[in-house]
Design an enzyme around this catalytic site. Sequence first.
Site, PDB file in Angstrom:
ATOM      1  N   LYS A 127      -5.341  -5.074  10.334  1.00 42.70           N
ATOM      2  CA  LYS A 127      -5.253  -5.572   8.945  1.00 42.70           C
ATOM      3  C   LYS A 127      -6.534  -6.297   8.539  1.00 42.70           C
ATOM      4  CE  LYS A 127      -1.917  -8.056   6.020  1.00 42.70           C
ATOM      5  NZ  LYS A 127      -0.633  -8.809   6.067  1.00 42.70           N
ATOM      6  N   GLU A 146       5.458  -3.762   8.925  1.00 38.91           N
ATOM      7  CA  GLU A 146       4.446  -4.583   9.597  1.00 38.91           C
ATOM      8  C   GLU A 146       5.146  -5.434  10.670  1.00 38.91           C
ATOM      9  OE1 GLU A 146       3.020  -7.413   6.737  1.00 38.91           O
ATOM     10  OE2 GLU A 146       1.345  -8.117   7.965  1.00 38.91           O
ATOM     11  N   VAL A 199       6.391 -10.627   0.781  1.00 42.23           N
ATOM     12  CA  VAL A 199       7.060 -11.864   0.376  1.00 42.23           C
ATOM     13  C   VAL A 199       6.956 -12.071  -1.137  1.00 42.23           C
ATOM     14  CG1 VAL A 199       6.783 -12.999   2.602  1.00 42.23           C
ATOM     15  CG2 VAL A 199       4.987 -13.239   0.902  1.00 42.23           C
ATOM     16  N   CYS A 219       0.431  -4.201   4.407  1.00 46.62           N
ATOM     17  CA  CYS A 219       0.961  -5.171   3.449  1.00 46.62           C
ATOM     18  C   CYS A 219      -0.073  -5.636   2.420  1.00 46.62           C
ATOM     19  CB  CYS A 219       1.599  -6.341   4.195  1.00 46.62           C
ATOM     20  SG  CYS A 219       2.849  -7.173   3.181  1.00 46.62           S
TER      21      CYS A 219
HETATM   22  C1  ACM Z   1       1.855  -9.859   3.876  1.00 48.10           C
HETATM   23  O1  ACM Z   1       0.712  -9.403   3.810  1.00 48.10           O
HETATM   24  N1  ACM Z   1       2.594  -9.720   4.941  1.00 48.10           N
HETATM   25  C2  ACM Z   1       2.434 -10.588   2.737  1.00 48.10           C
END
Ligand code: ACM
Length: 262
Positions: free
Chosen positions: A109, A38, A169, A142
Amino acid sequence: MILGIVQTHPVFGDITGNQIQIERLMGDRQADLWVMPELALTGYEMRGRKESLELSEELPAGPTTKWLAQLCRDRNCYIVIGLVEREGQKVYNSSVFMGPKGIIGRYRKVHLFDKEVERFDPGDLPFDVFDIGIARVGIMICFDWRFPEVTRTLSLRGAQIVAHPSNLVLPFCQAAMVTRCFENNVFAATANRIGEEDRDGRKVSFTGRSVIMGTQGELLASGAIAATDVMTVEIDPKKADDKTINPYNDTFRTRRVEFYEM
Ligand code: ACM
């Protein structure tokens, strides 16, 4: 086909340097489809929406698209990679899907994580599946992993591989991907990054250990925890097409959707 991941250590704001790093890590390794992290070219911790806009580009007019298209032509491969996309006044945490003949698709996203809500507009595109001949590929980014509906929707729409650019993370995603792949009988490539960023009033550490998962939730490849890495695996995407569990049960056909809360 060969499915690959490049696990990078981006330097914030150094788009050219991050491109060079990706090419250096790829070296002479070959893959038909590469999945990259990402926001792989910009870094993660924008100081608000203004900085996201400064680092953004339009698709397909932006400079990253041109670099990617050349990379795909030179290596005769497909690439899914995260970047900051601008459209008018909107700015998205996006992934672009590029091939030797140019742009194939994009995904914005849908589930923004934490301060991303202050930096980006939420994704407004459907969970599309892209057929490139050698495989049907769906994209999520992510934190989308945390919502099982995403992998399910992509799989119901025919994805054989879920390309999953990430900047993880929290330590839970890699374990969760076992179940995401098993319950949908689908391959996945979670491409993570390493390193730390300390730009927006807090230190953020990224957890590495990118994973390529098989349709039974088996770990096909795993990256280093704290170093850049490259992994490639030979897979047969057709293995994702047979959803049969036994003569009586099928992962999709014998669902009882009338009993589910959607
Ligand atoms: C994330 O969605 N970059 C933790």
